[in-house]
Write a protein that holds these residues in place. Structure first.
Motif, PDB file in Angstrom:
ATOM      1  N   ASP A 225      -9.085   8.474  -0.741  1.00 22.70           N
ATOM      2  CA  ASP A 225      -8.726   7.728   0.464  1.00 22.70           C
ATOM      3  C   ASP A 225      -8.665   6.220   0.250  1.00 22.70           C
ATOM      4  N   GLU A 226      -9.339   5.724  -0.788  1.00 23.50           N
ATOM      5  CA  GLU A 226      -9.378   4.275  -1.000  1.00 23.50           C
ATOM      6  C   GLU A 226      -8.952   3.864  -2.413  1.00 23.50           C
TER       7      GLU A 226
ATOM      8  N   LYS B   9       0.829  -1.213   0.000  1.00 19.96           N
ATOM      9  CA  LYS B   9       0.000   0.000   0.000  1.00 19.96           C
ATOM     10  C   LYS B   9       0.859   1.258   0.000  1.00 19.96           C
TER      11      LYS B   9
ATOM     12  N   ALA C 237      -7.023   3.542  -5.931  1.00 19.11           N
ATOM     13  CA  ALA C 237      -5.583   3.519  -6.136  1.00 19.11           C
ATOM     14  C   ALA C 237      -5.240   3.062  -7.550  1.00 19.11           C
TER      15      ALA C 237
ATOM     16  N   ASP D 232       0.176   7.002   1.751  1.00 23.86           N
ATOM     17  CA  ASP D 232      -1.001   7.859   1.920  1.00 23.86           C
ATOM     18  C   ASP D 232      -2.206   7.080   2.433  1.00 23.86           C
ATOM     19  N   HIS D 233      -2.192   5.756   2.258  1.00 23.40           N
ATOM     20  CA  HIS D 233      -3.309   4.917   2.687  1.00 23.40           C
ATOM     21  C   HIS D 233      -2.961   4.070   3.909  1.00 23.40           C
TER      22      HIS D 233
END
Length: 421
Positions: A356-357, A294, A359, A297-298
């Motif tokens: 936020d989720e 990941k 990618a 940022d996440h």
């Protein structure tokens, strides 16, 4: 005297027999040593040239007909036919067995590439890319993005992607615009205002990755004009080893994700995840690779910093390659590229959000051929000085050096073994 000769004859015979046996044993051992080395070298060379997997457009005449474009004398390109056009024979058990044994790409190209919704689809999304890949990589990449809502692709092709067997298939797919790297294109791009600006000037007139970065930016600039003329609402720049993962939307759809973006937002940032390859025999990364690192940022900051040493495994950076994600930009006046990962505007600072989720899934060095293809594209010498001149990232430099040394080592072993025989 005769008796003397009679007594020594068995000794001479025994000595000659022993010598003959030793000579035979030596040759046998040499053969057993050279044979596996030769096979290993041959396998390495085949894998170096791309894994030994032939392109489906040129492997055989039957494969060529399988991938032929619409309107040709052969069967239509997979996915261009409708289900009603399939013969009953295609549902037989024998065909199921053949399908299971097929050497063709495993990605399921089902249904119609048009999907029947382009006319009323909002927002209209396009992707631009610069590629030299083959159909085995481009087709599943396009099909996936078609499924999640992308309507149009601007493909700037060269190398293998520009070959007739590949390009004629790409041109047959609805919503695909193929742009070749011709002299006319280069002359047109030579007049770009980008050459007179400073934001990309540090990459000018340098080889390999630097040159590619400039090409991508110039291609993105042209794609903006094409997207505006085609009535697109959003544009993304992706490589063919990247997939958008539209997590966080009400449905698994890039269209839905961008539809929910407020109208005052000019740019949407997709942090990138990097693939973590668990096997060394990957053939189809999109279907075989499922584990990703990941983006920071996440991640919770304590997790990121607490596990940093374990996750980098000696690499100087958190990711092997880039870590700043990719972006989707709303088509509007004065839009311009800002390198391969971002967009900008000549008249204002874009209003951007970072998701936020959702990618970008980056399938980094998933196959062995990925290690050599980047090096072969550049033609740099296997020295620290030359790879530093050619590659931006330390890992890319290391890959180029190691893959070059391995090839030279295997060729040297193979040549030595042949000479000894």
């Amino acid at each position: 005297m005769p008796s003397h000769h009679h007594r020594s004859s068995p000794l001479l015979s025994s000595s000659a027999s022993a010598s003959s046996s030793q000579s035979f044993l030596y040759k046998l051992l040499l053969l057993l040593t050279i044979l596996p080395l030769s096979l290993a070298a041959l396998a390495f060379v085949l894998q170096w040239r791309g894994g030994g997997v032939s392109d489906p457009t040129i492997a055989t005449s039957s494969a060529s007909s399988r991938w032929a474009p619409s309107g040709s004398h052969h069967e239509v390109f997979p996915g261009m036919e409708t289900f009603s056009s399939l013969s009953p024979k295609s549902h037989s058990s024998s065909d199921c067995i053949n399908l299971g044994r097929s050497s063709s790409p495993s990605f399921p190209y089902y249904g119609d590439w048009k999907f029947g919704f382009e006319a009323n689809l909002k927002p209209k999304i396009c992707i631009t890319t610069s590629t030299s890949a083959g159909l085995e990589q481009i087709l599943p990449w396009m099909f996936y993005h078609k499924v999640i809502g992308v309507t149009t692709f601007f493909l700037f092709v060269e190398g293998h992607a520009a070959s007739p067997n590949v390009s004629r298939v790409l041109e047959s797919i609805p919503g695909v615009k193929v742009i070749y790297r011709t002299r006319e294109l280069e002359e047109q791009q030579a007049k770009s205002r980008i050459w007179n600006e400073t934001w990309l000037s540090s990459f000018f007139y340098k080889p390999c990755n630097y040159e590619l970065f400039v090409k991508q930016s110039l291609n993105m600039e042209m794609a903006i004009v094409m997207a505006r003329d085609a009535g697109m609402d959003w544009i993304l720049h992706l490589d063919t080893d990247e997939l958008i993962h539209p997590a966080g939307a009400s449905e698994y759809s890039l269209r839905q994700l961008l539809l929910d973006v407020p109208s005052n937002i000019d740019m949407v940032i997709f942090p990138n995840y990097e693939s973590s390859v668990e096997r060394d025999d990957i053939k189809d990364p999109f279907s075989e690779v499922s584990m990703f690192k990941k983006n920071y940022d996440h991640l919770p900051k304590d997790t990121y910093f607490g596990m940093y040493k374990e996750s980098t495994r000696g690499n100087p950076n958190y990711f092997l390659t880039y870590g700043n994600g990719k972006a989707a930009a709303r088509i509007q006046d004065h839009l311009r590229p800002n390198g391969a990962h971002r967009w900008h505007n000549y008249m204002k600072t874009p209003n951007e959000i970072k998701l936020d989720e959702a990618a970008v899934l980056h399938y980094t060095y998933a196959k062995f051929s990925d290690l050599t293809s980047r090096r072969d594209r550049c033609g740099c010498k296997p020295t620290k000085e030359d790879v530093k001149r050619c590659f931006m990232l330390e890992f890319d430099r290391a890959v180029s050096l190691v893959s070059s040394v391995c090839i030279l080592l295997y060729l040297d072993i193979f040549t030595t073994a042949i000479h000894e025989v």
